[in-house]
Motif scaffolding. Structure first.
Motif, PDB file in Angstrom:
ATOM      1  N   ILE A   1       0.839  -1.200   0.000  1.00 56.02           N
ATOM      2  CA  ILE A   1       0.000   0.000   0.000  1.00 56.02           C
ATOM      3  C   ILE A   1       0.873   1.249   0.000  1.00 56.02           C
ATOM      4  O   ILE A   1       0.615   2.204  -0.740  1.00 56.02           O
ATOM      5  CB  ILE A   1      -0.964  -0.014   1.199  1.00 56.02           C
ATOM      6  CG1 ILE A   1      -2.021  -1.090   1.012  1.00 56.02           C
ATOM      7  CG2 ILE A   1      -1.611   1.348   1.406  1.00 56.02           C
ATOM      8  CD1 ILE A   1      -2.896  -1.314   2.218  1.00 56.02           C
ATOM      9  N   VAL A   2       1.919   1.273   0.819  1.00 55.71           N
ATOM     10  CA  VAL A   2       2.812   2.430   0.877  1.00 55.71           C
ATOM     11  C   VAL A   2       3.524   2.607  -0.452  1.00 55.71           C
ATOM     12  O   VAL A   2       3.651   3.728  -0.960  1.00 55.71           O
ATOM     13  CB  VAL A   2       3.815   2.283   2.042  1.00 55.71           C
ATOM     14  CG1 VAL A   2       4.897   3.344   1.973  1.00 55.71           C
ATOM     15  CG2 VAL A   2       3.085   2.357   3.366  1.00 55.71           C
ATOM     16  N   TRP A   3       4.000   1.525  -1.047  1.00 50.97           N
ATOM     17  CA  TRP A   3       4.673   1.612  -2.342  1.00 50.97           C
ATOM     18  C   TRP A   3       3.725   2.150  -3.406  1.00 50.97           C
ATOM     19  O   TRP A   3       4.090   3.021  -4.201  1.00 50.97           O
ATOM     20  CB  TRP A   3       5.205   0.241  -2.744  1.00 50.97           C
ATOM     21  CG  TRP A   3       5.814   0.224  -4.107  1.00 50.97           C
ATOM     22  CD1 TRP A   3       7.029   0.707  -4.470  1.00 50.97           C
ATOM     23  CD2 TRP A   3       5.217  -0.292  -5.298  1.00 50.97           C
ATOM     24  NE1 TRP A   3       7.225   0.511  -5.819  1.00 50.97           N
ATOM     25  CE2 TRP A   3       6.125  -0.096  -6.346  1.00 50.97           C
ATOM     26  CE3 TRP A   3       3.996  -0.906  -5.566  1.00 50.97           C
ATOM     27  CZ2 TRP A   3       5.844  -0.491  -7.648  1.00 50.97           C
ATOM     28  CZ3 TRP A   3       3.725  -1.293  -6.853  1.00 50.97           C
ATOM     29  CH2 TRP A   3       4.653  -1.082  -7.879  1.00 50.97           C
ATOM     30  N   ASP A   4       2.486   1.653  -3.415  1.00 44.86           N
ATOM     31  CA  ASP A   4       1.498   2.111  -4.389  1.00 44.86           C
ATOM     32  C   ASP A   4       1.160   3.581  -4.164  1.00 44.86           C
ATOM     33  O   ASP A   4       1.035   4.360  -5.124  1.00 44.86           O
ATOM     34  CB  ASP A   4       0.245   1.244  -4.297  1.00 44.86           C
ATOM     35  CG  ASP A   4      -0.721   1.486  -5.427  1.00 44.86           C
ATOM     36  OD1 ASP A   4      -0.263   1.519  -6.594  1.00 44.86           O
ATOM     37  OD2 ASP A   4      -1.924   1.632  -5.155  1.00 44.86           O
ATOM     38  N   LEU A   5       1.032   3.984  -2.907  1.00 46.99           N
ATOM     39  CA  LEU A   5       0.756   5.383  -2.584  1.00 46.99           C
ATOM     40  C   LEU A   5       1.893   6.280  -3.050  1.00 46.99           C
ATOM     41  O   LEU A   5       1.654   7.338  -3.632  1.00 46.99           O
ATOM     42  CB  LEU A   5       0.543   5.536  -1.074  1.00 46.99           C
ATOM     43  CG  LEU A   5       0.352   6.953  -0.547  1.00 46.99           C
ATOM     44  CD1 LEU A   5      -0.978   7.496  -1.040  1.00 46.99           C
ATOM     45  CD2 LEU A   5       0.416   6.959   0.956  1.00 46.99           C
ATOM     46  N   ALA A   6       3.129   5.862  -2.814  1.00 51.40           N
ATOM     47  CA  ALA A   6       4.286   6.655  -3.236  1.00 51.40           C
ATOM     48  C   ALA A   6       4.343   6.757  -4.758  1.00 51.40           C
ATOM     49  O   ALA A   6       4.673   7.811  -5.305  1.00 51.40           O
ATOM     50  CB  ALA A   6       5.572   6.040  -2.692  1.00 51.40           C
ATOM     51  N   LYS A   7       4.020   5.665  -5.436  1.00 52.26           N
ATOM     52  CA  LYS A   7       4.062   5.667  -6.899  1.00 52.26           C
ATOM     53  C   LYS A   7       2.974   6.572  -7.484  1.00 52.26           C
ATOM     54  O   LYS A   7       3.244   7.364  -8.384  1.00 52.26           O
ATOM     55  CB  LYS A   7       3.903   4.240  -7.408  1.00 52.26           C
ATOM     56  CG  LYS A   7       4.141   4.079  -8.898  1.00 52.26           C
ATOM     57  CD  LYS A   7       4.113   2.622  -9.291  1.00 52.26           C
ATOM     58  CE  LYS A   7       2.725   2.304  -9.790  1.00 52.26           C
ATOM     59  NZ  LYS A   7       2.600   0.988 -10.376  1.00 52.26           N
ATOM     60  N   LYS A   8       1.767   6.466  -6.949  1.00 53.00           N
ATOM     61  CA  LYS A   8       0.651   7.251  -7.485  1.00 53.00           C
ATOM     62  C   LYS A   8       0.766   8.734  -7.167  1.00 53.00           C
ATOM     63  O   LYS A   8       0.255   9.569  -7.904  1.00 53.00           O
ATOM     64  CB  LYS A   8      -0.672   6.712  -6.968  1.00 53.00           C
ATOM     65  CG  LYS A   8      -1.067   5.399  -7.603  1.00 53.00           C
ATOM     66  CD  LYS A   8      -2.416   4.938  -7.119  1.00 53.00           C
ATOM     67  CE  LYS A   8      -2.778   3.618  -7.791  1.00 53.00           C
ATOM     68  NZ  LYS A   8      -4.062   3.110  -7.299  1.00 53.00           N
TER      69      LYS A   8
ATOM     70  N   LEU B   1       8.241   7.486   3.659  1.00 54.35           N
ATOM     71  CA  LEU B   1       7.052   6.660   3.878  1.00 54.35           C
ATOM     72  C   LEU B   1       7.424   5.278   4.407  1.00 54.35           C
ATOM     73  O   LEU B   1       6.817   4.772   5.357  1.00 54.35           O
ATOM     74  CB  LEU B   1       6.256   6.532   2.579  1.00 54.35           C
ATOM     75  CG  LEU B   1       5.496   7.772   2.122  1.00 54.35           C
ATOM     76  CD1 LEU B   1       4.959   7.574   0.719  1.00 54.35           C
ATOM     77  CD2 LEU B   1       4.378   8.089   3.079  1.00 54.35           C
ATOM     78  N   PHE B   2       8.431   4.653   3.805  1.00 50.98           N
ATOM     79  CA  PHE B   2       8.844   3.333   4.266  1.00 50.98           C
ATOM     80  C   PHE B   2       9.525   3.390   5.628  1.00 50.98           C
ATOM     81  O   PHE B   2       9.441   2.436   6.408  1.00 50.98           O
ATOM     82  CB  PHE B   2       9.736   2.644   3.231  1.00 50.98           C
ATOM     83  CG  PHE B   2       8.951   1.943   2.166  1.00 50.98           C
ATOM     84  CD1 PHE B   2       8.295   0.761   2.442  1.00 50.98           C
ATOM     85  CD2 PHE B   2       8.856   2.465   0.889  1.00 50.98           C
ATOM     86  CE1 PHE B   2       7.555   0.110   1.472  1.00 50.98           C
ATOM     87  CE2 PHE B   2       8.129   1.819  -0.090  1.00 50.98           C
ATOM     88  CZ  PHE B   2       7.477   0.639   0.200  1.00 50.98           C
ATOM     89  N   LEU B   3      10.202   4.496   5.933  1.00 49.09           N
ATOM     90  CA  LEU B   3      10.815   4.653   7.248  1.00 49.09           C
ATOM     91  C   LEU B   3       9.732   4.674   8.330  1.00 49.09           C
ATOM     92  O   LEU B   3       9.872   4.023   9.370  1.00 49.09           O
ATOM     93  CB  LEU B   3      11.646   5.929   7.301  1.00 49.09           C
ATOM     94  CG  LEU B   3      12.305   6.236   8.640  1.00 49.09           C
ATOM     95  CD1 LEU B   3      13.390   5.204   8.935  1.00 49.09           C
ATOM     96  CD2 LEU B   3      12.889   7.632   8.626  1.00 49.09           C
TER      97      LEU B   3
END
Length: 67
Positions: free
Chosen positions: A25-32, A43-45
């Motif tokens: 979810i975090v990866w998708d949020l960062a990408k979008k 975000l991942f931290l």
């Protein structure tokens, strides 16, 4: 297998699955949101600190119970 062992294994497995889903979810949020490398790292931290807190809590409880 005892019910206690089954519950412990299922909790560990399901928590791991939840953490992986949250990472997605975090990866998708960062990408979008076009967060960039620094934003994605932040975000991942934040997610990593939450996971680290859960692991430390489990270790402290285990050491207090004498495992």
């Amino acid at each position: 297998m005892s019910p206690e062992m089954f519950e412990e294994l299922m909790m560990t497995g399901l928590i791991a699955g939840l953490v992986l889903f949250m990472a997605f979810i975090v990866w998708d949020l960062a990408k979008k949101s076009n967060a960039g490398r620094f934003g994605t790292m932040i975000l991942f931290l934040a997610l990593g600190l939450g996971v680290l807190g859960f692991v430390i809590k489990s270790l402290v409880i285990g050491s207090l119970e004498g495992l």
